[in-house]
Enzyme design. Structure first.
Site: not given
Length: 270
Positions: A52, A110
Site C-alpha cells: 500500500d 513483514y
C-alpha cells in the site's frame, strides 16, 4: 519466451502503493517504465505482494516474460539506470515457466519498526512508526500468541480487501525492543489488505495498557473490524521477504543497507 524474476527494493513513502494507477505514481508504473526503456519493448510485471501507499519493499519479487536474451547483471544495471533513486533492482534470475511471483510463494514476512520516544525524529520520517510513550513489550508478545495459527482474520481486514477468503495462517509474530526502537516481525502464508497495520494497532493498544492481553483473542473471535483498534500508520512497515520452494533458488533479500534489519538475523545467531 523467457521468464525473468527480479528482486526489488523501494521507498514506499513517495509512491501511491505498488499497483499501477491512472496517475502513474506507483512502484509498478516506474518499474515497468524503466524495463520498457531498457528492453525497448513493453514489459508487464507480476508481483508477489501489492504493498500500500507508504509501505516499503525490502524483499519484493516480480516476474515478467520476455523474448530478449540479456545477462542477469544487465537486467539489474540496465533497469536501474532508468529508475528513480527510490527504487532499485537488487538481482535478476531466469526462472522456469512454472515459477509465478505471486502463486509460487508460500509465505510472506513483514517487519514493522516503531520508534518510542517523547519527541518524534525527522530523521525517521516515513521510515519508522512513532509513539511518544513506553510500551509493554511482554504484553504485546503475549497478545500476539493468541493470533498464531490458521484463523479467520476478518477483524483485521480492510473494507477494500479483495482476498477470496479471510482465513490465513499466521506462523509467527515476534516483538523485540532495541533501545528506543521496538521491532515487530510478522510471518504468514499470506496477508489481508491492511492486516499487518491493523494487527499493529491492536498490539499498540495493548502495549499502552488501554486493553488487556486477552482482548486480542476477543477481537480475533469477533470477526468484526469495528471491534478492533484503528489502522496503524504505514511508515514503519516493510515487506521483508517472500518465501518460495527451494527448487526456484530465489536469492535472499539484500538488506545490509538497512541497519535495523540485522535485529532478526542477530537473534537467529544467538
Amino acid at each position: 519466451m523467457k521468464r525473468i524474476a527480479l528482486g526489488v527494493q523501494y521507498d514506499g513513502s513517495v509512491f501511491c502503493g505498488w499497483q499501477s494507477q491512472p496517475h502513474g505514481n506507483t512502484v509498478q508504473d516506474e518499474l515497468e517504465r524503466a524495463l520498457r526503456e531498457f528492453a525497448q519493448t513493453p514489459v508487464q510485471t507480476i508481483v508477489a505482494g501489492r504493498t500500500d501507499t507508504g509501505v516499503h519493499g525490502l524483499g519484493q519479487v516480480v516476474h515478467f516474460d520476455t523474448e530478449l536474451d540479456r545477462a542477469d547483471v544487465s537486467w539489474v544495471r540496465g533497469t536501474n539506470s532508468f529508475l528513480p533513486k527510490t527504487i532499485s533492482v537488487q538481482w535478476a534470475k531466469p526462472m522456469p515457466d512454472e515459477f509465478h511471483a505471486r502463486f509460487s510463494a508460500f509465505e510472506r514476512t513483514y517487519y514493522y519498526v516503531l520508534y518510542v520516544h517523547p519527541v518524534r525524529s525527522p530523521m525517521l520520517a516515513a521510515r519508522a512508526g512513532w509513539v511518544h510513550a513506553a510500551l509493554d513489550v511482554d504484553a504485546m508478545q503475549a497478545a500476539a500468541a493468541h493470533l498464531i495459527g490458521e484463523h479467520d482474520f476478518s477483524a483485521f481486514r480492510s473494507s477494500q480487501c479483495q482476498s477470496k477468503t479471510p482465513v490465513k495462517h499466521l506462523y509467527q509474530i515476534d516483538v523485540r525492543q532495541q533501545g528506543d526502537f521496538i521491532h515487530f516481525r510478522f510471518r504468514a502464508n499470506a496477508f489481508l489488505h491492511h492486516m499487518v497495520r491493523n494487527l499493529m494497532g491492536c498490539l499498540v493498544y495493548i502495549g499502552r495498557g488501554r486493553r488487556p492481553v486477552e482482548w486480542m483473542a476477543e477481537v480475533l473471535a469477533s470477526r468484526d473490524r469495528e471491534f478492533a483498534a484503528p489502522t496503524f500508520m504505514p511508515d514503519g512497515l516493510y515487506l521483508a521477504q517472500v518465501g518460495y520452494p527451494e527448487q526456484f533458488a530465489v536469492p535472499a533479500p539484500q538488506t545490509g543497507s538497512v541497519p535495523w534489519s540485522t535485529v532478526w538475523t542477530e537473534q537467529a545467531q544467538t
